[in-house]
Design an enzyme around this catalytic site. Structure first.
Site: not given
Ligand code: BDR
Ligand code: CA
Length: 315
Positions: A13, A18, A42, A127, A169-170, A244-245
């Protein structure tokens, strides 16, 4: 030397991190990126799809098939993260307009096509929110069992949260989808906040990205500077921005970058305060199957080196 490649589909996303995961996948001789699919997360589904296309155009990878997926999460209303990733979902750089077309398929149709056409098993990397992955597993369960090697995902946390106190978040965006994926019986590798918060790129390293003399690195310098803004808030205690991703792709490139532990991971979907929490059975208290290899530590200097080398490879 013969390099054994891993075939992957990246469901994402974009999203700054990502986009960097996409870059790592494209730059790595160990990875064969068979398709990119996008989810709402996102930003809105239209924006994340456009961002994946614009990123592939920047990377000169217009031959990679791309398809858009879900418009909303399975049950919840869509909530996006414009506060982190900006209005476009990928603010901070001028990205080129795509000169190639989106596939006339949905994300899960493209996933099915790639799997059917592959002689070998394929890894699904997720991701973003897990909506497309869950839909795929529900619509094509036999194909998934036969052809999916594993699902490597960024999401969740063990005792941490970045959206609510204990929710990442994801998983927050689509907890029901995450529950389907985590209970599907497919081998899982998880990059939780516990590791991704160690995977920080520091300010001076972002500056070094700006000194790399190619247009891809120049664009990513702008993207990383923008991504850094949200993470400068002292409440996070970060020295840089958490990548993160890219941990998912880095794991596929070189597992020795990470320390992991296998455990049962499930998702809370009804908790009043904890909907979307990943419940990680670190001490084996449930006796449930250890369904997930969880990344808990990272060799940060080597991870950053991999990112720098990948950026330089576009010169
Ligand atoms: C995740 O949330 C998104 O904002 C980032 O792309 C990542 O996948 C981190 O919590
Ligand atoms: Ca992401």
């Amino acid at each position: 030397m013969v390099i054994l490649t891993k075939k992957i589909i990246l469901d994402c996303d974009p999203g700054h991190d990502d986009a960097l995961a996409l870059l790592l996948a494209v730059a790595s001789p160990e990875i064969e990126l068979k398709a990119v699919t996008t989810s709402a997360g996102n930003q809105t589904p239209e924006k994340t799809l456009n961002n994946a296309m614009r990123t592939l155009q920047l990377l000169g990878q217009t031959q990679i098939p791309v398809a858009g997926g879900n418009q909303t999460p399975l049950v919840k209303e869509l909530e996006t993260a414009g506060n982190v990733h900006g209005e476009s979902g990928l603010d901070g750089a001028e990205l080129p307009t795509p000169t190639f077309e989106v596939q006339p398929l949905t994300a899960i149709e493209l996933m099915a096509k790639v799997l059917r056409e592959s002689d070998e098993k394929v890894t699904l990397v997720v991701t973003g929110p897990m909506t497309n992955a869950a839909l795929f597993l529900r619509v094509y369960p036999d194909l998934a069992k036969e052809k999916l090697a594993q699902i490597v995902f960024m999401g969740g946390a063990m005792g941490l949260g970045n959206w609510t106190p204990s929710v990442e978040f994801n998983i927050f965006v689509d907890p029901e989808a995450a529950k389907i994926v985590l209970n599907a019986g497919i081998p899982l590798v998880m990059a939780p906040l516990n590791v991704t918060h160690q995977a920080q790129i520091l300010e001076d390293e972002i500056k070094q990205v700006g000194q790399i003399d190619n247009k891809v690195a120049k664009a990513f310098h702008g993207l990383l500077e923008f991504f850094g803004i949200y993470h400068k808030d002292p409440k996070w205690g970060f020295a840089g921005a958490p990548l993160h991703d890219p941990c998912t792709i880095a794991w596929l490139i070189d597992e020795t970058l990470f320390e992991t532990k296998k455990m049962n991971v499930d998702v809370e979907t009804t908790g009043e305060l904890t909907r979307g929490e990943t419940v990680c059975d670190y001490y084996e208290l449930t006796g449930k199957e250890k369904n997930t290899e969880v990344m808990l530590g990272i060799d940060r200097p080597r991870f950053i080196q991999l990112i720098m080398d990948s950026l330089r490879s576009f010169g």
